[in-house]
Design an enzyme around this catalytic site. Structure first.
Site, PDB file in Angstrom:
ATOM      1  N   HIS A   1      42.331  39.184  45.143  1.00 19.21           N
ATOM      2  CA  HIS A   1      41.105  39.925  44.805  1.00 19.21           C
ATOM      3  C   HIS A   1      41.300  41.427  45.040  1.00 19.21           C
ATOM      4  O   HIS A   1      40.398  42.115  45.523  1.00 19.21           O
ATOM      5  CB  HIS A   1      39.922  39.429  45.640  1.00 19.21           C
TER       6      HIS A   1
ATOM      7  N   ASP B   1      41.069  34.335  50.563  1.00 16.50           N
ATOM      8  CA  ASP B   1      40.709  33.226  49.676  1.00 16.50           C
ATOM      9  C   ASP B   1      41.342  33.366  48.305  1.00 16.50           C
ATOM     10  O   ASP B   1      41.696  34.459  47.867  1.00 16.50           O
ATOM     11  CB  ASP B   1      39.188  33.142  49.530  1.00 16.50           C
ATOM     12  N   GLU B   2      41.484  32.234  47.636  1.00 16.52           N
ATOM     13  CA  GLU B   2      41.855  32.127  46.227  1.00 16.52           C
ATOM     14  C   GLU B   2      43.147  32.850  45.871  1.00 16.52           C
ATOM     15  O   GLU B   2      43.322  33.300  44.730  1.00 16.52           O
ATOM     16  CB  GLU B   2      40.697  32.623  45.344  1.00 16.52           C
ATOM     17  N   VAL B   3      44.059  32.931  46.809  1.00 17.63           N
ATOM     18  CA  VAL B   3      45.374  33.514  46.503  1.00 17.63           C
ATOM     19  C   VAL B   3      46.064  32.701  45.418  1.00 17.63           C
ATOM     20  O   VAL B   3      46.757  33.243  44.547  1.00 17.63           O
ATOM     21  CB  VAL B   3      46.240  33.579  47.776  1.00 17.63           C
TER      22      VAL B   3
END
Length: 552
Positions: free
Chosen positions: A261, A321-323
């Site tokens: 992100h 998160d969400e790597v």
């Protein structure tokens, strides 16, 4: 007679259809969130503006209490647009006694918010260990005040109340990257938070879309990453928010999400990896930090030092998160990254590369001059090896049971947790989602009142590791125009769950008359609080300022 029967039949049919009673059923002097212990007296006391006062005792110079007295006396105790009566026979004095000294900084994690409030027909007495407890007590006192339509007088219910929060972390997360939020809008949410006894603002400052945080050391970050020069928060802006929050007993925890992100960090040359599509062509949107470049970790160390100088809270949220959403494009297809992985002995295992990044980040946090306890989204626990000092922030789970299993699993490894999975308020569906299961949504995205973060089969030690919860309002479709109504009073359901005793707050149908009164109280105070119980009304409805002549 026939018309009366038809009317009654129609009314009862509506009640059955909407699953609730008549639209004017609200509590009178009901407190939200429900206190630990409350005993109402048998008498009420008429209040007039000229006969009420606040005595701060030996804390008369405390800025927190002075601001409290000003807010309640001039705005929140008497919010309705009616002519104020004067000439009461006896003074009504609110005496505030606080044991600890007035703090110079914001509240710290675990600070006492306990209070004892006694309201009689002649006076009100507040006793608290800290100013934060006094703030909570004054808000409770304001809930005992109501406007009697028949007598056209303000009255206060007599009561004796002992109260303290169930969890130390009770908050709201706002997202100012997807849509920029003005300082005034943020301050309004802080005010409503204090009226719900919430004490943490989790500020998701930056994300892929924009970088509104102004770094004095690295101005290229916001210079390139912000939507425009107007869409930024200066250090003075942030200090203003922190100071405003402090006066309402609220901490401000910043989040800088790493290593994913991160597209908006593009102003820092060499910070992001090059990313490639299936054909091997470079994509325009890199979204992962380059872990090969040691200079990036030197930069992060200096950048986070500046962040800790700007934000005084002892917690620091670093995302994580969400790597996996970006790994294939930005690491797997990147030949330089693959070569680096081979040199490090990672082979094709990108989890080892993630661990490498996080170990470097943990080391940076550990060496900060102003010590901070890091918070990470749960992927850092699920996929990596989190620092033992970390707090894990839970956001996954399609049902309450799945969420409870996540809490059980993480606390079994001795990590403290904060839960947000129950309360993703950016998800909206038609209906009273705070209490009902809404068709077409995951149960975790409705029935907010029924999610209890400790409803798992675990030990007392595990349950003590549950620090509380944060209701999240992600900003893809949320901006200044709608954040207030979308948050409130849905976030109030989370506020009661996180403050009040679980055994006393089992049924939403018992709670909604108090929530109805809460909504109407906040509407009268000038806030855009959306309906939450199907058709109803407030004694005094929200209204916009009158149109100017040119608009008529």
């Amino acid at each position: 007679m026939r018309l009366i029967v038809l009317s009654l039949l129609f009314t009862s049919t509506l009640a059955w259809f909407y699953g609730r009673d008549e639209p004017d059923r609200w509590s009178v002097g009901g407190v939200w969130p429900l206190p630990q212990k409350i005993i109402y007296g048998s008498k009420n006391r008429t209040l007039t503006y000229d006969k009420i006062g606040i005595d701060l005792g030996d804390k008369k110079d405390c800025d927190v209490l002075l601001a409290m007295a000003d807010n309640y006396m001039n705005k929140w105790l008497f919010p309705y647009p009616v002519e104020m009566k004067t000439g009461g026979t006896e003074d009504f004095i609110i005496t505030v006694t606080v044991k600890e000294e007035c703090p110079g900084g914001p509240p710290v994690h675990g600070a006492s918010e306990e209070y004892l409030l006694r309201v009689s027909v002649s006076e009100a007495v507040i006793n608290a260990q800290t100013v934060w407890g006094a703030l909570r007590a004054m808000e409770t006192l304001s809930h005992l005040v109501f406007y009697d339509q028949k007598s056209q007088e303000y009255q206060i219910r007599t009561a004796e109340i002992f109260d303290k929060p169930r969890f130390p972390v009770r908050g709201i997360m706002i997202d100012s990257s997807r849509h920029f939020l003005s300082l005034n809008v943020i301050k309004r949410q802080l005010e409503i938070m204090s009226m719900n006894k919430l004490n943490v603002l989790h500020w998701h400052l930056v994300d892929s879309e924009s970088f509104p945080y102004t770094s004095q050391k690295f101005p290229e970050l916001h210079g390139v990453g912000a939507y425009s020069p107007r869409h930024v928060y200066s250090r003075e802006d942030i200090s203003e928010v922190i100071a405003f929050a402090r006066l309402r007993g609220i901490r401000v925890i910043p989040e800088f999400d790493l290593p994913g992100h991160t597209s908006s960090w593009k102003g820092r040359k060499g910070f992001l990896t090059e990313c490639f599509d299936e054909k091997g062509e470079e994509t325009f949107l890199p979204n992962l930090v380059d872990p090969m470049n040691d200079a990036n970790f030197d930069f992060l160390a200096e950048f986070l030092e500046e962040v800790t100088e700007t934000f005084p809270d002892q917690f620091l949220h670093l995302g994580g998160d969400e790597v996996s959403d970006y790994i294939v494009e930005c690491w797997v297809r990147n030949k330089k990254i693959r070569k680096f992985m081979d040199e490090k002995g990672f082979g094709n295992n990108t989890v080892l590369l993630e661990n490498y990044f996080f170990e470097k980040l943990f080391s940076i946090v550990e060496k900060l001059k102003l010590k901070r306890k890091p918070i990470f989204w749960q992927e850092v626990f699920d996929n990596n090896i989190p620092d033992p000092n970390s707090i894990i922030h839970i956001w996954k789970g399609n049902t309450h049971e799945e969420i409870y299993e996540q809490v059980k699993n993480i606390t079994s490894k001795n990590f403290p947790v904060i839960v947000s999975a129950c309360w993703y308020l950016n998800y909206i569906k038609y209906g009273a989602d705070w209490r009902d299961e809404i068709r077409g949504t995951a149960p975790s995205n409705s029935r907010y009142y029924y999610c209890d973060p400790t409803s798992f089969n675990g030990t007392d030690t595990q349950k003590n590791l549950v620090l509380g919860g944060i209701a999240a309002i992600w900003g893809e479709l949320v901006d200044n125009t709608n954040i207030e109504a979308r948050l409130w009073p849905r976030a109030s359901a989370a506020a009661e769950r996180l403050w009040s005793p679980a055994e006393k707050t089992q049924k939403a149908e018992n709670a909604w008359p108090r929530m109805h009164e809460l909504r109407c109280r906040l509407v009268s105070r000038g806030y855009r609080i959306q309906p939450n119980n199907n058709p109803d009304y407030c004694p005094f409805e929200f209204d916009e300022p009158p149109a100017t002549k040119s608009e008529l």
